[in-house]
Write a protein that holds these residues in place. Structure first.
Motif, PDB file in Angstrom:
ATOM      1  N   GLU A   6       0.831  -1.200   0.000  1.00  0.00           N
ATOM      2  CA  GLU A   6       0.000   0.000   0.000  1.00  0.00           C
ATOM      3  C   GLU A   6       0.870   1.258   0.000  1.00  0.00           C
ATOM      4  O   GLU A   6       1.962   1.268   0.563  1.00  0.00           O
ATOM      5  CB  GLU A   6      -0.877  -0.012   1.260  1.00  0.00           C
ATOM      6  CG  GLU A   6      -1.944   1.056   1.267  1.00  0.00           C
ATOM      7  CD  GLU A   6      -2.651   1.133   2.614  1.00  0.00           C
ATOM      8  OE1 GLU A   6      -3.852   0.860   2.658  1.00  0.00           O
ATOM      9  OE2 GLU A   6      -1.979   1.462   3.618  1.00  0.00           O
ATOM     10  N   CYS A   7       0.338   2.310  -0.608  1.00  0.00           N
ATOM     11  CA  CYS A   7       1.038   3.598  -0.589  1.00  0.00           C
ATOM     12  C   CYS A   7       0.580   4.394   0.624  1.00  0.00           C
ATOM     13  O   CYS A   7      -0.622   4.551   0.846  1.00  0.00           O
ATOM     14  CB  CYS A   7       0.742   4.381  -1.859  1.00  0.00           C
ATOM     15  SG  CYS A   7       1.459   6.046  -1.854  1.00  0.00           S
ATOM     16  N   TYR A   8       1.546   4.909   1.399  1.00  0.00           N
ATOM     17  CA  TYR A   8       1.200   5.634   2.635  1.00  0.00           C
ATOM     18  C   TYR A   8       0.578   7.004   2.330  1.00  0.00           C
ATOM     19  O   TYR A   8      -0.077   7.580   3.188  1.00  0.00           O
ATOM     20  CB  TYR A   8       2.433   5.810   3.531  1.00  0.00           C
ATOM     21  CG  TYR A   8       3.400   6.877   3.031  1.00  0.00           C
ATOM     22  CD1 TYR A   8       4.295   6.611   1.996  1.00  0.00           C
ATOM     23  CD2 TYR A   8       3.404   8.153   3.577  1.00  0.00           C
ATOM     24  CE1 TYR A   8       5.159   7.569   1.529  1.00  0.00           C
ATOM     25  CE2 TYR A   8       4.268   9.138   3.111  1.00  0.00           C
ATOM     26  CZ  TYR A   8       5.144   8.840   2.087  1.00  0.00           C
ATOM     27  OH  TYR A   8       5.985   9.810   1.617  1.00  0.00           O
ATOM     28  N   VAL A   9       0.774   7.507   1.106  1.00  0.00           N
ATOM     29  CA  VAL A   9       0.247   8.830   0.762  1.00  0.00           C
ATOM     30  C   VAL A   9      -1.156   8.726   0.159  1.00  0.00           C
ATOM     31  O   VAL A   9      -2.110   9.294   0.672  1.00  0.00           O
ATOM     32  CB  VAL A   9       1.120   9.568  -0.280  1.00  0.00           C
ATOM     33  CG1 VAL A   9       0.606  10.987  -0.490  1.00  0.00           C
ATOM     34  CG2 VAL A   9       2.561   9.605   0.125  1.00  0.00           C
ATOM     35  N   CYS A  10      -1.263   7.975  -0.951  1.00  0.00           N
ATOM     36  CA  CYS A  10      -2.520   8.002  -1.699  1.00  0.00           C
ATOM     37  C   CYS A  10      -3.370   6.761  -1.459  1.00  0.00           C
ATOM     38  O   CYS A  10      -4.498   6.686  -1.931  1.00  0.00           O
ATOM     39  CB  CYS A  10      -2.250   8.209  -3.184  1.00  0.00           C
ATOM     40  SG  CYS A  10      -1.439   6.824  -3.973  1.00  0.00           S
ATOM     41  N   GLY A  11      -2.845   5.771  -0.716  1.00  0.00           N
ATOM     42  CA  GLY A  11      -3.650   4.621  -0.330  1.00  0.00           C
ATOM     43  C   GLY A  11      -3.831   3.566  -1.417  1.00  0.00           C
ATOM     44  O   GLY A  11      -4.461   2.543  -1.180  1.00  0.00           O
ATOM     45  N   ARG A  21       7.080   0.416  -5.706  1.00  0.00           N
ATOM     46  CA  ARG A  21       6.771   1.837  -5.544  1.00  0.00           C
ATOM     47  C   ARG A  21       5.446   2.151  -6.230  1.00  0.00           C
ATOM     48  O   ARG A  21       5.040   1.507  -7.183  1.00  0.00           O
ATOM     49  CB  ARG A  21       7.897   2.706  -6.130  1.00  0.00           C
ATOM     50  CG  ARG A  21       9.234   2.482  -5.430  1.00  0.00           C
ATOM     51  CD  ARG A  21      10.311   3.428  -5.925  1.00  0.00           C
ATOM     52  NE  ARG A  21      10.165   4.787  -5.428  1.00  0.00           N
ATOM     53  CZ  ARG A  21      10.682   5.221  -4.288  1.00  0.00           C
ATOM     54  NH1 ARG A  21      11.349   4.413  -3.497  1.00  0.00           N
ATOM     55  NH2 ARG A  21      10.517   6.476  -3.923  1.00  0.00           N
ATOM     56  N   CYS A  22       4.782   3.189  -5.726  1.00  0.00           N
ATOM     57  CA  CYS A  22       3.458   3.593  -6.204  1.00  0.00           C
ATOM     58  C   CYS A  22       3.569   4.412  -7.495  1.00  0.00           C
ATOM     59  O   CYS A  22       4.610   5.013  -7.775  1.00  0.00           O
ATOM     60  CB  CYS A  22       2.804   4.423  -5.104  1.00  0.00           C
ATOM     61  SG  CYS A  22       1.128   4.969  -5.476  1.00  0.00           S
ATOM     62  N   ASP A  23       2.471   4.459  -8.240  1.00  0.00           N
ATOM     63  CA  ASP A  23       2.419   5.320  -9.432  1.00  0.00           C
ATOM     64  C   ASP A  23       2.694   6.774  -9.076  1.00  0.00           C
ATOM     65  O   ASP A  23       3.181   7.548  -9.903  1.00  0.00           O
ATOM     66  CB  ASP A  23       1.034   5.226 -10.088  1.00  0.00           C
ATOM     67  CG  ASP A  23       0.924   3.979 -10.951  1.00  0.00           C
ATOM     68  OD1 ASP A  23       1.979   3.490 -11.415  1.00  0.00           O
ATOM     69  OD2 ASP A  23      -0.209   3.494 -11.143  1.00  0.00           O
ATOM     70  N   CYS A  24       2.371   7.159  -7.842  1.00  0.00           N
ATOM     71  CA  CYS A  24       2.601   8.552  -7.426  1.00  0.00           C
ATOM     72  C   CYS A  24       4.083   8.813  -7.153  1.00  0.00           C
ATOM     73  O   CYS A  24       4.473   9.946  -6.899  1.00  0.00           O
ATOM     74  CB  CYS A  24       1.745   8.902  -6.206  1.00  0.00           C
ATOM     75  SG  CYS A  24       2.389   8.272  -4.636  1.00  0.00           S
ATOM     76  N   GLY A  25       4.894   7.759  -7.181  1.00  0.00           N
ATOM     77  CA  GLY A  25       6.331   7.937  -7.011  1.00  0.00           C
ATOM     78  C   GLY A  25       6.858   7.544  -5.647  1.00  0.00           C
ATOM     79  O   GLY A  25       8.054   7.348  -5.460  1.00  0.00           O
TER      80      GLY A  25
HETATM   81 ZN   LIG Z   1       0.840   6.714  -3.967  1.00  0.00          ZN
END
Ligand SMILES: [Zn+2]
Ligand SMILES: *Cc1c(COP(=O)(O)O)cnc(C)c1O
Length: 394
Positions: A6-11, A21-25
């Protein structure tokens, strides 16, 4: 056990096998089902006592020996640290650093998925640790090191018999390129802040918090480089909050070398993001990541816990290393003495109080490190003169 990353920023969530790593970087981490977790009653005092919060069951071999390190109350350092100091001695791991916790999880996971090979991008403790744990599982291991690695370090890593490749080019970029190339090449890369490594390394904080439970320490202090360990500590707080075992959280205190302190700079300037800096020379070579892949996440962790970040000079680091040995009997590497030097500064600036109980993570042993140009003055005595000489010692 969960393997959803899971991404801690965008979920956003992803299958662990596909993405680190997330698509958001930003970097991903594992979000275990922790609601029913309670402090374990089991006899196992290694990190695997927390298997319910880990993505894989305990392995056999060297991985089973990771973690379970002592937390030492070091009263003689209270004056220096400006608080009541406890030292988490990570030097007692199989290869002498906390990296063994992340390597143990990453390598056991890769073995369970029938991956034939693991890899990492490191020229220090993590390289050594990955190679050791791969050896314990009969997995192949590729270690990507920079071209200018010293012969000394190369030998330390090579004893575990991994494939070592010297890479010419931007070593910071290599972290990302290795993660991209891993899946197709069938190599499970367990880099500094990848989800499996962070999952394993959160057990440092779980052990510290279990030692203080049902109380909590006022703060946890640590050196930081990639931000992997800081992220893991924050993840441990999340898990324990989900389990209902933590109402308040300790402050996270991050310390860097002034020669390479991108996270501290961002914190001081009140920025949201950590950006690359120019790296200067420092004796704290294990924490000299100028472009930390989890820097922004570490910064978020400091803010979320009401913590602080500071940096210290090589002179302060050297002095802290000396004091850890001479006043507490703990031989740590220069990078691991950094939080003690940082606590001194944070105490002077009012971030730490004399009555605070602070756990500092001594991330790695000093026994691998040459003790510089220290010349030792030692008296020579004839055998027959030893008794009379000893009387003069008192
Ligand atoms: Zn993200
Ligand atoms: C890797 C390492 C660190 C830094 O940890 P990050 O997770 O990269 O922030 C600190 N001390 C020692 C001894 C290390 O090996």
């Amino acid at each position: 056990m969960t393997t959803a990353a899971e991404c801690y920023v965008c979920g956003r969530t992803y299958a662990l096998a596909e993405r680190k790593r997330c698509d958001c970087g930003e970097p991903l981490w594992l979000d275990p089902v922790a609601a029913r977790f309670d402090w374990p009653e089991c006899e196992d005092h290694s990190m695997w006592r927390f298997a319910d919060l880990l993505p894989i069951a305990a392995p056999v071999g060297v991985g089973s020996a990771a973690g379970g390190t002592p937390l030492v109350r070091t009263e003689r350092l209270d004056d220096v640290a400006g608080c009541q100091l406890y030292v988490k001695d990570e030097g007692e791991n199989p290869t002498g650093s906390f990296k063994d916790r992340g390597s143990a999880v990453g390598v056991a996971y890769a073995a369970s998925r029938s991956r034939g090979r693991v890899g990492t991008v490191s020229h220090g403790n993590m390289a050594m640790s990955m190679a050791a744990h791969a050896a314990g599982h009969a997995l192949d291991c590729t270690v990507l090191v920079p071209e200018d690695i010293s012969a000394d370090r190369l030998r330390t890593i090579a004893q575990y018999d991994p494939e070592i490749l010297k890479v010419v080019g931007d070593y910071g970029q290599l972290y990302y390129d290795a993660l991209d190339a891993g899946p197709e090449a069938g190599v499970e890369f367990v880099n500094s802040d990848t989800p499996l490594r962070v999952a394993g390394q959160k057990t440092v904080a779980l052990e510290i918090l279990e030692s203080f439970a049902p109380d909590i320490p006022d703060a946890i202090a640590m050196p930081t480089s990639s931000g992997g360990l800081a992220s893991a500590t924050w993840r441990a707080f999340h898990d324990l909050r989900d389990a209902g075992l933590l109402d308040d959280v300790p402050k996270l205190l991050l310390v860097q070398s002034a020669a390479c302190d991108p996270i501290v700079q961002a914190w001081r300037e009140n920025r949201e993001e950590v950006t690359r800096v120019e790296r200067g020379e420092t004796i704290a070579y294990s924490i000299a990541n100028a472009d930390p892949p989890s820097g922004t996440r570490a910064l978020a962790a400091v803010r979320d816990t009401g913590g602080a970040a500071t940096s210290v000079t090589d002179e302060e680091i050297q002095e802290a290393k000396r004091l850890l040995a001479s006043r507490a009997g703990l031989c740590v590497e220069a990078s691991s003495a950094v939080p003690l030097a940082g606590l001194r500064r944070l105490a002077d600036n009012g971030h730490v109080d004399r009555t605070d109980r602070v756990a500092m993570v001594a991330t790695g042993t000093g026994f691998k490190e040459r003790v510089g140009a220290l010349s030792v003055d030692v008296e020579t005595v004839e055998l027959a003169d030893v008794p009379s000489r000893l009387q003069r010692s008192t």
